[in-house]
Design a protein around this motif. Structure first.
Motif, short mmCIF file in Angstrom:
data_model
loop_
_atom_site.label_atom_id
_atom_site.label_comp_id
_atom_site.label_asym_id
_atom_site.label_seq_id
_atom_site.Cartn_x
_atom_site.Cartn_y
_atom_site.Cartn_z
N MET A 6 0.83 -1.21 0.00
CA MET A 6 0.00 0.00 0.00
C MET A 6 0.86 1.25 0.00
O MET A 6 0.61 2.19 -0.74
CB MET A 6 -0.94 0.00 1.21
N MET A 7 1.91 1.26 0.82
CA MET A 7 2.79 2.43 0.87
C MET A 7 3.50 2.62 -0.46
O MET A 7 3.62 3.75 -0.96
CB MET A 7 3.81 2.29 2.00
N LEU A 8 3.95 1.55 -1.07
CA LEU A 8 4.61 1.64 -2.37
C LEU A 8 3.64 2.17 -3.43
O LEU A 8 3.99 3.04 -4.23
CB LEU A 8 5.17 0.29 -2.79
N TYR A 9 2.42 1.67 -3.41
CA TYR A 9 1.39 2.12 -4.34
C TYR A 9 1.14 3.62 -4.18
O TYR A 9 1.14 4.37 -5.16
CB TYR A 9 0.09 1.33 -4.11
N LEU A 10 0.93 4.06 -2.93
CA LEU A 10 0.66 5.48 -2.68
C LEU A 10 1.85 6.35 -3.05
O LEU A 10 1.68 7.43 -3.61
CB LEU A 10 0.26 5.68 -1.21
N TRP A 11 3.05 5.89 -2.77
CA TRP A 11 4.25 6.65 -3.11
C TRP A 11 4.37 6.79 -4.63
O TRP A 11 4.63 7.87 -5.16
CB TRP A 11 5.49 5.99 -2.52
N ASN A 12 4.16 5.71 -5.35
CA ASN A 12 4.23 5.76 -6.81
C ASN A 12 3.15 6.65 -7.40
O ASN A 12 3.40 7.38 -8.37
CB ASN A 12 4.18 4.36 -7.41
N LYS A 13 1.94 6.61 -6.82
CA LYS A 13 0.86 7.49 -7.29
C LYS A 13 1.27 8.94 -7.08
O LYS A 13 1.04 9.78 -7.95
CB LYS A 13 -0.45 7.19 -6.56
N TYR A 14 1.86 9.25 -5.93
CA TYR A 14 2.33 10.61 -5.68
C TYR A 14 3.40 11.01 -6.69
O TYR A 14 3.34 12.10 -7.27
CB TYR A 14 2.86 10.77 -4.26
#
Length: 52
Positions: A6-14
């Motif tokens: 989830m953190m990787l997903y959110l970081w990549n979206k950012y």
């Protein structure tokens, strides 16, 4: 999706969008060593200042 994914997903979206709502969501989901109020406050500040 586990927490790390989830953190990787959110970081990549950012990174792809530069939309601070993804950073805010990541902060709200982060444990901050048991300090939930800290996580909420950082998320609130990021959402408030997302125009920057």
């Amino acid at each position: 999706m586990n927490s790390e994914e989830m953190m990787l997903y959110l970081w990549n979206k950012y990174l792809n969008t530069k939309d601070m709502k993804y950073l805010a969501e990541a902060c709200e989901k982060a444990p901050f060593f048991g300090q939930k109020e800290m996580a909420k406050e950082i998320g609130r500040i990021l959402r408030k200042n997302k125009q920057c």
